[in-house]
Scaffold this active site. Structure first.
Site, PDB file in Angstrom:
ATOM      1  N   ASP A   1      36.935  35.046  42.353  1.00 47.85           N
ATOM      2  CA  ASP A   1      38.094  35.775  41.812  1.00 47.85           C
ATOM      3  C   ASP A   1      38.289  37.089  42.564  1.00 47.85           C
ATOM      4  O   ASP A   1      37.872  38.146  42.108  1.00 47.85           O
ATOM      5  CB  ASP A   1      37.863  36.023  40.319  1.00 47.85           C
ATOM      6  CG  ASP A   1      38.988  36.832  39.687  1.00 47.85           C
ATOM      7  OD1 ASP A   1      40.120  36.757  40.198  1.00 47.85           O
ATOM      8  OD2 ASP A   1      38.718  37.534  38.695  1.00 47.85           O
TER       9      ASP A   1
ATOM     10  N   LYS B   1      41.502  37.706  43.691  1.00 48.90           N
ATOM     11  CA  LYS B   1      42.941  37.942  43.479  1.00 48.90           C
ATOM     12  C   LYS B   1      43.615  38.389  44.776  1.00 48.90           C
ATOM     13  O   LYS B   1      44.119  39.509  44.894  1.00 48.90           O
ATOM     14  CB  LYS B   1      43.178  38.987  42.387  1.00 48.90           C
ATOM     15  CG  LYS B   1      42.690  38.562  41.024  1.00 48.90           C
ATOM     16  CD  LYS B   1      43.045  39.569  39.962  1.00 48.90           C
ATOM     17  CE  LYS B   1      42.487  39.187  38.611  1.00 48.90           C
ATOM     18  NZ  LYS B   1      41.003  39.149  38.543  1.00 48.90           N
ATOM     19  N   LEU B   2      43.647  37.481  45.743  1.00 45.68           N
ATOM     20  CA  LEU B   2      44.158  37.853  47.069  1.00 45.68           C
ATOM     21  C   LEU B   2      45.657  38.156  47.027  1.00 45.68           C
ATOM     22  O   LEU B   2      46.424  37.527  46.293  1.00 45.68           O
ATOM     23  CB  LEU B   2      43.909  36.723  48.065  1.00 45.68           C
ATOM     24  CG  LEU B   2      42.460  36.285  48.279  1.00 45.68           C
ATOM     25  CD1 LEU B   2      42.365  35.327  49.463  1.00 45.68           C
ATOM     26  CD2 LEU B   2      41.526  37.458  48.476  1.00 45.68           C
TER      27      LEU B   2
ATOM     28  N   GLY C   1      50.805  36.809  54.846  1.00 47.52           N
ATOM     29  CA  GLY C   1      50.507  35.381  54.749  1.00 47.52           C
ATOM     30  C   GLY C   1      49.342  34.924  55.613  1.00 47.52           C
ATOM     31  O   GLY C   1      48.464  34.191  55.150  1.00 47.52           O
ATOM     32  N   ASN C   2      49.308  35.351  56.851  1.00 47.85           N
ATOM     33  CA  ASN C   2      48.251  34.903  57.758  1.00 47.85           C
ATOM     34  C   ASN C   2      46.874  35.272  57.221  1.00 47.85           C
ATOM     35  O   ASN C   2      45.937  34.470  57.251  1.00 47.85           O
ATOM     36  CB  ASN C   2      48.482  35.542  59.138  1.00 47.85           C
ATOM     37  CG  ASN C   2      47.433  35.112  60.142  1.00 47.85           C
ATOM     38  OD1 ASN C   2      47.309  33.928  60.439  1.00 47.85           O
ATOM     39  ND2 ASN C   2      46.655  36.069  60.647  1.00 47.85           N
TER      40      ASN C   2
ATOM     41  N   THR D   1      45.854  40.555  32.000  1.00 45.81           N
ATOM     42  CA  THR D   1      45.662  40.672  30.546  1.00 45.81           C
ATOM     43  C   THR D   1      45.468  42.124  30.093  1.00 45.81           C
ATOM     44  O   THR D   1      45.524  42.403  28.905  1.00 45.81           O
ATOM     45  CB  THR D   1      44.445  39.844  30.105  1.00 45.81           C
ATOM     46  OG1 THR D   1      43.334  40.217  30.928  1.00 45.81           O
ATOM     47  CG2 THR D   1      44.702  38.361  30.244  1.00 45.81           C
TER      48      THR D   1
HETATM   49  O1  LIG Z   1      41.657  36.547  37.158  1.00 40.85           O
HETATM   50  C1  LIG Z   1      40.933  36.843  36.197  1.00 40.85           C
HETATM   51  O2  LIG Z   1      39.887  36.215  35.983  1.00 40.85           O
HETATM   52  C2  LIG Z   1      41.406  37.868  35.264  1.00 40.85           C
HETATM   53  C3  LIG Z   1      42.780  37.990  35.131  1.00 40.85           C
HETATM   54  C4  LIG Z   1      43.302  38.767  34.106  1.00 40.85           C
HETATM   55  O3  LIG Z   1      44.528  38.845  33.909  1.00 40.85           O
HETATM   56  N1  LIG Z   1      42.436  39.440  33.294  1.00 40.85           N
HETATM   57  C5  LIG Z   1      41.082  39.371  33.447  1.00 40.85           C
HETATM   58  O4  LIG Z   1      40.360  39.997  32.644  1.00 40.85           O
HETATM   59  N2  LIG Z   1      40.546  38.636  34.469  1.00 40.85           N
HETATM   60  C6  LIG Z   1      39.084  38.626  34.695  1.00 40.85           C
HETATM   61  O5  LIG Z   1      38.427  38.039  33.564  1.00 40.85           O
HETATM   62  C7  LIG Z   1      37.230  38.741  33.264  1.00 40.85           C
HETATM   63  C8  LIG Z   1      37.317  39.229  31.838  1.00 40.85           C
HETATM   64  O6  LIG Z   1      36.154  39.913  31.503  1.00 40.85           O
HETATM   65  P1  LIG Z   1      35.878  40.456  30.033  1.00 40.85           P
HETATM   66  O7  LIG Z   1      37.039  41.309  29.638  1.00 40.85           O
HETATM   67  O8  LIG Z   1      34.610  41.237  30.197  1.00 40.85           O
HETATM   68  O9  LIG Z   1      35.723  39.222  29.157  1.00 40.85           O
HETATM   69  C9  LIG Z   1      37.063  39.847  34.295  1.00 40.85           C
HETATM   70  O10 LIG Z   1      36.172  39.384  35.283  1.00 40.85           O
HETATM   71  C10 LIG Z   1      38.458  40.011  34.884  1.00 40.85           C
HETATM   72  O11 LIG Z   1      38.416  40.347  36.254  1.00 40.85           O
END
Ligand SMILES: O=C(O)c1cc(=O)[nH]c(=O)n1[C@@H]1O[C@H](COP(=O)(O)O)[C@@H](O)[C@H]1O
Length: 234
Positions: A62, A64-65, A69-70, A117
């Site tokens: 994870d 999140k790149l 594009g290249n 989130t």
């Molecule tokens: O891509 C993700 O995993 C991610 C996306 C998102 O919108 N929110 C999010 O919390 N995450 C990841 O999900 C995990 C959540 O961790 P906790 O909040 O500790 O349960 C972390 O590693 C975040 O980097």
């Protein structure tokens, strides 16, 4: 995919490979799917990813790149060669197209992150977006689907609407999962494991509620029990 073990992804958000190895040992056979993000990945975690994969575990990288594009295509090609099951990119059309090109011929499944989130309406506005959370998530899901992305990362509170737009065959992965009474921390759009599965999530990403628990294996089993209850109720 009815085994709750396939549904739970534990986020190894830990500062060192040693700390991650000791958590993986504590969790034993309870957990089979791990996520490695910035903290562990930038502290030698990709080596651990290789070991976990060689040991038969599934690994989600994870990072999140989001880049030209290249660079995205070549970065994704490297992650595909590592043997990871999932990798994330931000849900921008150019980025997603490049990622799809980069993973060609591999088993790597690409997940597009829609709206984090930890964001609410005010955070999106502060970042310069005029559309709200619901509209932005919807636009990105449709674009991800059209680009050939394999799944979506969204809040559990978005999952029902995302499933309608995404169709039944692609994955929905939800972080922002909190068992009843757990601290939300910096997460803003959250739900319980039971509610997330009922809303249509295929996989739940859980970090602190398990990683920081006094007994991580018991915390993981409690999440899996909720997942099983939600699947049984579906
Ligand atoms: O891509 C993700 O995993 C991610 C996306 C998102 O919108 N929110 C999010 O919390 N995450 C990841 O999900 C995990 C959540 O961790 P906790 O909040 O500790 O349960 C972390 O590693 C975040 O980097």
């Amino acid at each position: 995919m009815t085994d709750p073990r396939d549904r739970l992804i534990v986020a190894l958000d830990l500062p060192s490979v040693g700390a991650a190895e000791s958590l993986v040992a504590q969790l034993g056979d309870t957990v089979s799917f791990y996520k490695i993000g910035y903290e562990l990945g930038f502290a030698g975690g990709l080596g651990l990813a290789r070991e976990l994969i060689a040991d038969g575990r599934k690994v989600f990288i994870d990072f999140k790149l989001h880049d030209i594009g290249n660079t995205v295509a070549r970065g994704i090609a490297s992650l595909a060669a590592l043997g990871a099951s999932f990798a994330t990119v931000h849900a921008y059309p150019q980025t997603m197209r490049a990622a799809v090109e980069g993973r060609e011929g591999s088993a790597l499944r690409l997940l597009a992150v829609t709206v984090l989130t930890s964001y609410d309406e005010a955070d999106l506005r502060a970042a310069g977006y005029s559309a709200g959370v619901e509209e932005t998530v919807a636009r990105r899901v449709v674009q991800a689907r059209e680009t050939g992305i394999d799944g979506i990362v969204c809040a559990p509170t978005d999952a029902t609407r995302v499933r309608t737009l995404l169709g039944p065959d692609r994955a929905i992965v939800t972080p922002g999962v909190r068992p009843e009474g757990a601290a939300s921390g910096d997460q803003k759009r959250i739900a319980t494991p039971f509610a997330a599965i009922r809303a249509g999530a295929d996989h739940l990403v859980v970090g602190r509620p398990i990683v920081a628990a006094p007994d991580p294996a018991a915390a993981a089993r409690a999440v899996q029990a909720e997942i099983a209850a939600a699947l049984a109720a579906s």
